[in-house]
Design an enzyme around this catalytic site. Structure first.
Site, PDB file in Angstrom:
ATOM      1  N   CYS A   1      47.191  15.271 -10.613  1.00  0.00           N
ATOM      2  CA  CYS A   1      46.895  14.326 -11.683  1.00  0.00           C
ATOM      3  C   CYS A   1      46.805  15.107 -12.984  1.00  0.00           C
ATOM      4  CB  CYS A   1      45.564  13.621 -11.394  1.00  0.00           C
ATOM      5  SG  CYS A   1      45.123  12.401 -12.640  1.00  0.00           S
ATOM      6  N   LEU A   2      47.444  14.607 -14.021  1.00  0.00           N
ATOM      7  CA  LEU A   2      47.418  15.313 -15.306  1.00  0.00           C
ATOM      8  C   LEU A   2      46.005  15.386 -15.882  1.00  0.00           C
ATOM      9  CD1 LEU A   2      50.681  13.868 -16.876  1.00  0.00           C
ATOM     10  CD2 LEU A   2      50.315  16.197 -16.038  1.00  0.00           C
TER      11      LEU A   2
ATOM     12  N   GLN B   1      44.476   7.509 -19.376  1.00  0.00           N
ATOM     13  CA  GLN B   1      44.580   8.966 -19.467  1.00  0.00           C
ATOM     14  C   GLN B   1      44.880   9.434 -20.883  1.00  0.00           C
ATOM     15  OE1 GLN B   1      47.431   9.225 -15.911  1.00  0.00           O
ATOM     16  NE2 GLN B   1      46.319  11.148 -15.831  1.00  0.00           N
TER      17      GLN B   1
ATOM     18  N   HIS C   1      43.903   4.404 -11.668  1.00  0.00           N
ATOM     19  CA  HIS C   1      43.452   4.831 -13.000  1.00  0.00           C
ATOM     20  C   HIS C   1      42.973   3.629 -13.831  1.00  0.00           C
ATOM     21  CE1 HIS C   1      44.116   9.116 -13.410  1.00  0.00           C
ATOM     22  NE2 HIS C   1      45.346   9.034 -12.938  1.00  0.00           N
TER      23      HIS C   1
ATOM     24  N   GLY D   1      53.746  10.446 -13.397  1.00  0.00           N
ATOM     25  CA  GLY D   1      53.154   9.183 -13.820  1.00  0.00           C
ATOM     26  C   GLY D   1      52.055   9.423 -14.834  1.00  0.00           C
TER      27      GLY D   1
ATOM     28  N   HIS E   1      48.199   5.442  -7.035  1.00  0.00           N
ATOM     29  CA  HIS E   1      47.448   6.423  -7.828  1.00  0.00           C
ATOM     30  C   HIS E   1      47.280   5.919  -9.267  1.00  0.00           C
ATOM     31  CE1 HIS E   1      46.695  10.782  -9.148  1.00  0.00           C
ATOM     32  NE2 HIS E   1      46.889  10.146 -10.284  1.00  0.00           N
ATOM     33  N   GLU E   2      48.376   5.424  -9.852  1.00  0.00           N
ATOM     34  CA  GLU E   2      48.319   4.997 -11.260  1.00  0.00           C
ATOM     35  C   GLU E   2      47.497   3.713 -11.417  1.00  0.00           C
ATOM     36  OE1 GLU E   2      49.163   7.087 -13.400  1.00  0.00           O
ATOM     37  OE2 GLU E   2      50.327   8.394 -12.105  1.00  0.00           O
TER      38      GLU E   2
END
Ligand code: NI
Length: 178
Positions: free
Chosen positions: A99-100, A52, A145, A47, A141-142
């Site tokens: 997480c990226l 991000q 963000h 994701g 999670h997304e």
């Protein structure tokens, strides 16, 4: 299309409240979505949220690989715009997340087991869907963000936080309840 730079934890863009998307069909948003798809494919996550990639808009993309899907069938890559999440029960479950924006690390994070997602797709079409399992986890999670929340802010026990390489060497079973 372009591969975008990914913001890392510590950059203020990750702590900001992202803005609602008012014109999903605009060239700017459509280009952003296309670039995010290319960026996610390059980076190798499941994701990616717009903040991000330094774009403070309320949208993200995700997919669920077959190996992680409840049904065993993959959820193909999709866009979620202006999401609203409603928990369908108070039950939470611990699960591993990376997480990226926090490369190399993962942690066990409590999330609601069942949620209702109301949002729009990349064509601006509204939809509502009930989600569970890993897909519900990704979507929580997304969506976090978009509200300036990163997974460490959700952690309940920092013992379940480590580098991927070490956790691969020394697998850490998760308790049912934390
Ligand atoms: Ni993330």
């Amino acid at each position: 299309m372009a591969i975008l730079k990914i913001a890392r934890m510590g950059h203020p863009v990750l702590l900001a409240q992202a803005q609602p998307v008012t014109d999903i069909l605009s060239p700017e948003i459509q280009r952003l979505l296309a670039d995010m798809v290319e960026t996610l494919e390059d980076a190798g996550g499941v994701g990616l949220a717009a903040p991000q990639v330094f774009a403070s808009h309320r949208l993200f993309i995700y997919y669920v690989p077959a190996s992680r899907a409840d049904t065993g069938t993959q959820v193909p890559l999709r866009a979620v715009i202006n999401p609203v999440i409603t928990p369908l029960s108070e039950d939470t479950i611990l699960g591993w997340e990376g997480c990226l924006s926090i490369p190399g690390l993962r942690a066990a994070v409590p999330r609601f087991t069942h949620i209702r997602l109301t949002a729009e797709d990349e064509d601006g079409t509204p939809f509502t869907q009930d989600l569970s399992g890993f897909e519900a986890r990704i979507v929580q999670h997304e969506t976090d963000h978009l509200n300036g929340t990163l997974y460490p802010m959700r952690m309940a026990d920092f013992r379940y936080f480590g580098f991927n390489e070490e956790l691969d060497r020394f697998p850490l079973p998760l308790p049912e309840i934390l």
